[in-house]
Design a protein around this motif. Sequence first.
Motif, mmCIF file in Angstrom:
data_model
loop_
_atom_site.group_PDB
_atom_site.id
_atom_site.type_symbol
_atom_site.label_atom_id
_atom_site.label_comp_id
_atom_site.label_asym_id
_atom_site.label_seq_id
_atom_site.Cartn_x
_atom_site.Cartn_y
_atom_site.Cartn_z
ATOM 1 N N GLY A 65 0.835 -1.201 0.000
ATOM 2 C CA GLY A 65 0.000 0.000 0.000
ATOM 3 C C GLY A 65 0.862 1.240 0.000
ATOM 4 N N ASP A 66 0.229 2.410 0.074
ATOM 5 C CA ASP A 66 1.023 3.637 0.105
ATOM 6 C C ASP A 66 1.652 3.821 1.485
ATOM 7 O OD1 ASP A 66 -0.860 4.900 1.841
ATOM 8 O OD2 ASP A 66 -2.044 5.559 0.119
ATOM 9 N N SER A 67 2.448 4.862 1.623
ATOM 10 C CA SER A 67 3.245 5.046 2.842
ATOM 11 C C SER A 67 2.403 5.286 4.085
ATOM 12 C CB SER A 67 4.234 6.194 2.656
ATOM 13 O OG SER A 67 3.545 7.372 2.280
ATOM 14 N N SER A 68 1.137 5.608 3.928
ATOM 15 C CA SER A 68 0.276 5.848 5.094
ATOM 16 C C SER A 68 -0.613 4.645 5.416
ATOM 17 C CB SER A 68 -0.612 7.074 4.831
ATOM 18 O OG SER A 68 -1.497 6.833 3.737
ATOM 19 N N SER A 69 -0.426 3.543 4.715
ATOM 20 C CA SER A 69 -1.355 2.414 4.827
ATOM 21 C C SER A 69 -0.992 1.397 5.898
ATOM 22 C CB SER A 69 -1.416 1.677 3.486
ATOM 23 O OG SER A 69 -0.152 1.104 3.186
ATOM 24 N N THR A 128 5.581 -0.707 0.728
ATOM 25 C CA THR A 128 4.856 0.466 0.253
ATOM 26 C C THR A 128 5.220 0.799 -1.191
ATOM 27 O OG1 THR A 128 6.482 2.162 0.858
ATOM 28 C CG2 THR A 128 4.996 1.378 2.599
ATOM 29 N N THR A 129 4.457 1.724 -1.726
ATOM 30 C CA THR A 129 4.690 2.186 -3.097
ATOM 31 C C THR A 129 5.974 2.990 -3.218
ATOM 32 O OG1 THR A 129 3.254 4.079 -2.628
ATOM 33 C CG2 THR A 129 2.240 2.174 -3.688
ATOM 34 N N ASP A 130 6.647 3.250 -2.108
ATOM 35 C CA ASP A 130 7.952 3.920 -2.140
ATOM 36 C C ASP A 130 9.090 2.943 -2.444
ATOM 37 O OD1 ASP A 130 6.774 6.333 -1.430
ATOM 38 O OD2 ASP A 130 6.986 5.939 0.713
ATOM 39 N N TYR A 136 8.003 -1.858 -6.109
ATOM 40 C CA TYR A 136 6.769 -1.328 -6.676
ATOM 41 C C TYR A 136 7.056 -0.512 -7.935
ATOM 42 C CZ TYR A 136 2.469 1.315 -7.277
ATOM 43 O OH TYR A 136 1.337 1.876 -7.814
ATOM 44 N N ALA A 155 3.826 -0.669 -10.166
ATOM 45 C CA ALA A 155 3.297 0.617 -10.637
ATOM 46 C C ALA A 155 2.489 0.480 -11.921
ATOM 47 C CB ALA A 155 4.452 1.593 -10.844
#
Length: 391
Positions: free
Chosen positions: A293-297, A302-304, A308, A376
Amino acid sequence: MNRKQLTAVAVVAIILAATAVLLMNTNRSDDGGDITIVDGSGRTITLDEPLTNVAVINSNVPKAMIMLGLDDSISCYYYGAKNHFDIDAENRYNNGETDRNLGTYYTPSVEVLIKYGVQAVICPVSSMTLYSSTEKACELNGIEVIRLDCNGDSMHSDLEKLSQIFGNPESSTSILEQYMDEYNTTMAAVEAALEGTDLYDYLCTFVSKNSIYNTSSDLSALMSHAFAENVSSYTDLPTDSVTNEINDGAVEAVSQVMDRIDVYLMRAAAGDFDDGGSEAELVADNQYNSYVGDSSSNRLVTTDSPAYANNQIYVIESELMSGLYAHIGLVIIVTEVYGVEVEGFEDIDAAITGFQERYNQDSIADGAPLVYRYGADHPATGDNLLLSYTA
């Protein structure tokens, strides 16, 4: 000496050490009488003579026994409705001897075991296995309980121990020797295919255990032939077990080294892809969304991550990540991750078919999904099936 050479030296040392331990713990006494092994629970098992009549619990042991040509010794069994191995005990069950199917992992009838003259129950170490109370009842009636997973981190040593307790018949030892030669040849072919390639770091999780494979796992040893480092090695996660539960602490530890995750591998749970088609794709998508998930998930990856950004996230059929098929799984991973061809595996369908025919295996069915790719450019909203098997 470069890192790849150091890894090779370390692997050889591990193999030699493991072989020495096995020789100490698995033997026949000087007078030709007792057979002694240390099973997966650490318990010393001593037999007066080779086994000829056993019950098996769970599916990994019968798969291994079929491979080694020992399956005629199975008189009772339980491994769930999805599995069928066409062994004599199943045929007798279908012809009316319905108590040969023991009906439970945990409390198989000791009376039935006695009825069919079972000498030992061979079962997994800790999951889907006999309760301690049933083990005690077996022992009180002279029936050994031998715990061998025949999968995962103990696969190769368990195969040797399994052959040993049946007296190491030549048919069994020759098959085992052939299998180990094939395994080692495959490892050499993988390393040759990657010669001169900059190797990636990777992270691998086992979905059914919600865990990260760390550096003490057999999977990590397998992956050392094709990757630079297990990303867990950059963290302070403990390695007293082969996996680490994915909890808040593990997520936090991995988040500190997110930029090192070049490749992320997810081992699907056993049977997850059995239905194939859109249902298998949905399972793979859900597993991807559970861990990425994204960095806040608060997801593990993460997508960082580079994995990804570079579309190097994979959900892989369980059989290919552990057990008998693991070396073939590594070839598939190397082929997809690095875009190289491994000698002897130019046709992966033919390689799987040949393997299953040589060792009487059928775990991977025609049309089975093997690998899904994400990243991505491959979100969990389309057709992400990368590879399937055609018999």
